[in-house]
Design a protein around this motif. Structure first.
Motif, PDB file in Angstrom:
ATOM      1  N   PHE A   1       0.653  -1.266   0.043  1.00 18.95           N
ATOM      2  CA  PHE A   1       0.073   0.143  -0.098  1.00 18.95           C
ATOM      3  C   PHE A   1       0.843   1.225   0.117  1.00 18.95           C
ATOM      4  N   TYR A   2       0.720   2.129  -1.035  1.00 19.27           N
ATOM      5  CA  TYR A   2       1.311   3.192  -1.216  1.00 19.27           C
ATOM      6  C   TYR A   2       0.734   4.449  -1.313  1.00 19.27           C
ATOM      7  N   VAL A   3       0.984   5.655  -0.607  1.00 15.31           N
ATOM      8  CA  VAL A   3       0.495   6.982  -0.748  1.00 15.31           C
ATOM      9  C   VAL A   3       1.649   7.731  -1.326  1.00 15.31           C
ATOM     10  N   ALA A   4       1.211   8.507  -2.350  1.00 11.82           N
ATOM     11  CA  ALA A   4       2.423   9.553  -2.935  1.00 11.82           C
ATOM     12  C   ALA A   4       3.668   8.670  -3.338  1.00 11.82           C
ATOM     13  N   GLY A   5       3.653   7.230  -3.505  1.00  8.42           N
ATOM     14  CA  GLY A   5       4.659   6.672  -3.875  1.00  8.42           C
ATOM     15  C   GLY A   5       5.306   5.900  -2.712  1.00  8.42           C
TER      16      GLY A   5
ATOM     17  N   ALA B   1       5.773   1.311  -7.399  1.00 11.94           N
ATOM     18  CA  ALA B   1       4.982   2.368  -6.923  1.00 11.94           C
ATOM     19  C   ALA B   1       5.436   3.698  -7.239  1.00 11.94           C
TER      20      ALA B   1
ATOM     21  N   THR C   1       3.284   6.178  -9.551  1.00  9.78           N
ATOM     22  CA  THR C   1       2.917   7.612  -9.191  1.00  9.78           C
ATOM     23  C   THR C   1       3.413   8.667  -9.808  1.00  9.78           C
TER      24      THR C   1
ATOM     25  N   ALA D   1       0.675  14.366  -5.724  1.00 10.97           N
ATOM     26  CA  ALA D   1       1.358  12.777  -5.666  1.00 10.97           C
ATOM     27  C   ALA D   1       0.553  12.521  -4.323  1.00 10.97           C
TER      28      ALA D   1
ATOM     29  N   VAL E   1      -2.490  10.154  -4.837  1.00  9.92           N
ATOM     30  CA  VAL E   1      -2.570   8.828  -5.510  1.00  9.92           C
ATOM     31  C   VAL E   1      -2.262   7.845  -4.384  1.00  9.92           C
TER      32      VAL E   1
ATOM     33  N   ILE F   1      -2.041   3.585  -4.279  1.00  8.09           N
ATOM     34  CA  ILE F   1      -1.816   2.392  -4.857  1.00  8.09           C
ATOM     35  C   ILE F   1      -1.785   0.925  -3.953  1.00  8.09           C
TER      36      ILE F   1
END
Lengths: 75, 75, 75, 75, 75, 75
Positions: free
Chosen positions: A51-55, D21, D25, D36, D39, D41
């Motif tokens: 799980f990623y937020v802003a990469g 990821a 992004t 960003a 976003v 993922i």
């Protein structure tokens, strides 16, 4: 038909997941006026690297900060 | 393109999953007239505490009834 | 529980979608040994600009080739 | 809001998943002009018996070919 | 992170959908102890020919019964 | 196999969506070392009343602020 897919970080107990499913079902039957029997909930758990937020993965970041803190504490 | 995501309770063998994927692919190619190569199937398996109907997990309910029965049998 | 999400390009008739749902349900009940009543199928339709293979939309490519052909025909 | 669910065969390292990821992004923020932070993922990993093309699991096929090769090598 | 995808039959008003989203968010924050800001809900609406139970579309069945009733009433 | 489902607010042009799909595909092939042909991207667009953060729809909130501003401007 409400069919719900809920994505969670892994780590909750069966009791927490059951409690959430029960509360969400009640929220849906009350707000949409559907029968409880028509509500289906699927839970998918994700690990830290999934799980990623802003990469950036919040869980990995937390570990790395914890690691840094730990390291600092060791100094 | 048909892309299918199939959610299942965990516990099926590789043979059962392969058999289901094969049968579903045939059902789609026959009914929609698409090439088999265009059909993709993703399976996601869910554990007992990850599927709820009417706010209750059928798999956990089954366990708990089995537990009760077992307990009764022990009496 | 089998819950199936099927992604399709838009443009099928109700009869085609119903036929596919019926055929898939039979494929699942036969191959996995579950009751038909437990099988739920959700269809999501996608327009031409909503599906990509290798970064290219097959539907838009087809249109553009058709357009080019058409243009050629017009020459 | 871009919310992305990415389905992968299992077996990638945390570094590979984090790298993907991050790259995705950046691709989204650049191409769609979103921040960003908006976003998200989600990655879901699938085992060999959980992904099928044309009704056949590429991963199982590979194993079986590898198995056959191995067997041949053993002869 | 809780990210929820809710599949609904089309036909609800904006007020009903907003009400459901608010109620589900409260159910999740209370039962799982997460911040409301971390809860994201996506709704996907499906038309009558896009949802099947046991291979039959409840919405189309209802229409067809209503049609039959109507026809009877017309006789 | 990478199969990507991308949820977006509606309103992007075909060019924007195609551009995003192309950029994401390149990001994946580069970071994961897979062939472009194996990357499939599905886009699902959501309307204002179909996406919620903290139980509130950002798109509806924006409209309502715009409406309030408009109203103020009218005073």
């Amino acid at each position: 038909m409400p069919i719900i897919e809920m994505h969670l970080m892994e780590g909750r107990t069966t009791e927490q997941k059951s409690g959430a499913a029960k509360a969400i079902t009640e929220a849906i039957t009350t707000s949409l006026g559907v029968r409880a029997e028509s509500v289906r909930i699927l839970i998918t758990e994700h690990r830290g690297a999934e799980f990623y937020v802003a990469g950036v993965a919040p869980a990995l970041k937390a570990q790395s900060i914890a690691g840094a803190e730990l390291k600092k504490a060791e100094d």
